[in-house]
Design a protein around this motif. Structure first.
Motif, mmCIF file in Angstrom:
data_model
loop_
_atom_site.group_PDB
_atom_site.id
_atom_site.type_symbol
_atom_site.label_atom_id
_atom_site.label_comp_id
_atom_site.label_asym_id
_atom_site.label_seq_id
_atom_site.Cartn_x
_atom_site.Cartn_y
_atom_site.Cartn_z
ATOM 1 N N ALA A 128 88.115 64.220 2.189
ATOM 2 C CA ALA A 128 88.735 62.867 1.866
ATOM 3 C C ALA A 128 89.859 62.759 2.824
ATOM 4 C CB ALA A 128 88.944 62.611 0.434
ATOM 5 N N SER A 129 90.841 63.914 2.866
ATOM 6 C CA SER A 129 92.005 63.687 3.526
ATOM 7 C C SER A 129 91.856 63.520 5.044
ATOM 8 C CB SER A 129 93.032 65.011 3.331
ATOM 9 O OG SER A 129 94.241 64.755 3.812
ATOM 10 N N ASN A 159 94.751 59.537 3.188
ATOM 11 C CA ASN A 159 96.273 59.350 3.056
ATOM 12 C C ASN A 159 96.428 57.955 3.273
ATOM 13 O OD1 ASN A 159 97.034 61.981 2.178
ATOM 14 N ND2 ASN A 159 96.704 62.679 4.050
ATOM 15 N N GLU A 160 95.869 57.320 4.401
ATOM 16 C CA GLU A 160 96.303 56.039 5.111
ATOM 17 C C GLU A 160 95.758 54.921 4.328
ATOM 18 O OE1 GLU A 160 96.049 53.516 9.156
ATOM 19 O OE2 GLU A 160 95.738 55.875 9.179
ATOM 20 N N TYR A 161 94.288 55.073 4.041
ATOM 21 C CA TYR A 161 93.404 54.136 3.539
ATOM 22 C C TYR A 161 93.048 53.987 1.881
ATOM 23 C CZ TYR A 161 92.489 53.195 8.322
ATOM 24 O OH TYR A 161 92.562 52.901 9.798
ATOM 25 N N ALA A 162 93.098 55.144 1.409
ATOM 26 C CA ALA A 162 92.949 55.291 0.007
ATOM 27 C C ALA A 162 94.088 56.445 -0.761
ATOM 28 C CB ALA A 162 91.460 55.737 -0.216
ATOM 29 N N ALA A 187 87.075 58.886 0.111
ATOM 30 C CA ALA A 187 86.629 59.180 1.434
ATOM 31 C C ALA A 187 85.775 58.085 1.522
ATOM 32 C CB ALA A 187 85.583 60.322 1.372
ATOM 33 N N ALA A 188 85.157 57.301 0.813
ATOM 34 C CA ALA A 188 83.971 56.148 1.004
ATOM 35 C C ALA A 188 85.172 54.957 1.317
ATOM 36 C CB ALA A 188 83.319 56.003 -0.351
ATOM 37 N N THR A 189 86.158 54.946 0.524
ATOM 38 C CA THR A 189 87.073 53.718 0.565
ATOM 39 C C THR A 189 87.679 53.564 2.110
ATOM 40 O OG1 THR A 189 87.554 53.884 -1.843
ATOM 41 C CG2 THR A 189 89.145 52.733 -0.152
ATOM 42 N N ALA A 190 88.032 55.131 2.508
ATOM 43 C CA ALA A 190 88.860 55.262 3.880
ATOM 44 C C ALA A 190 87.723 54.759 5.018
ATOM 45 C CB ALA A 190 89.230 56.540 4.120
ATOM 46 N N ARG A 191 86.488 55.277 4.728
ATOM 47 C CA ARG A 191 85.490 54.997 5.674
ATOM 48 C C ARG A 191 85.133 53.309 5.851
ATOM 49 N NH1 ARG A 191 83.025 59.909 3.845
ATOM 50 N NH2 ARG A 191 81.806 58.470 2.458
#
Length: 130
Positions: A49-50, A55-58, A99-103
């Motif tokens: 996820a990192s 870190n940036e998106y979630a 991870a899903a939020t970042a993607r």
């Protein structure tokens, strides 16, 4: 008529009851194995996820996952394996959400950039067509 000796059966029932209670207590106290595999999976999920930009998106979701993973490691140290497993599973779910939020955020950002590029190209085409 045959007389049944009821006083002889009562101690036998107490013995059976005591055995059943002892078995239940022993089963409840049976040692729970440490959730080593779940801890490893959770650590990997948090790391992924990192790497995915959590870190940036979630940041909130990723921090929650990291906090729960830290708490799970503390529970492992104190040999509270049930709590450690629960926290590790929660950390894994939070990390998957991060991870899903970042993607998703990256995809939305890329789509926005493509739309802007298309807008600029259309303006350029319209300008040359005039």
């Amino acid at each position: 008529m045959k007389k049944i000796n009821q006083t002889g059966s009562i101690p036998m029932l107490h013995g059976i009851s005591a055995s059943a209670v002892a078995a239940i207590i022993l089963a409840g106290c049976a040692s729970v194995p440490p959730p080593v595999e779940q801890m490893a999976i959770s650590k990997l999920t948090v790391s992924n996820a990192s790497s995915a930009g959590g870190n940036e998106y979630a940041p909130v979701e990723l921090k929650s996952a990291m906090d729960k993973l830290d708490a799970a490691e503390k529970a492992m140290s104190s040999e509270d394996y049930v709590l450690a497993r629960q926290l590790a599973e929660q950390a894994q779910v939070d990390a998957q959400l991060a991870a899903a939020t970042a993607r998703s955020s990256k995809a939305q950002k890329a789509a926005g950039a493509l739309q802007e590029d298309n807008r600029v190209l259309r303006q350029e085409i319209d300008r040359k067509a005039q």
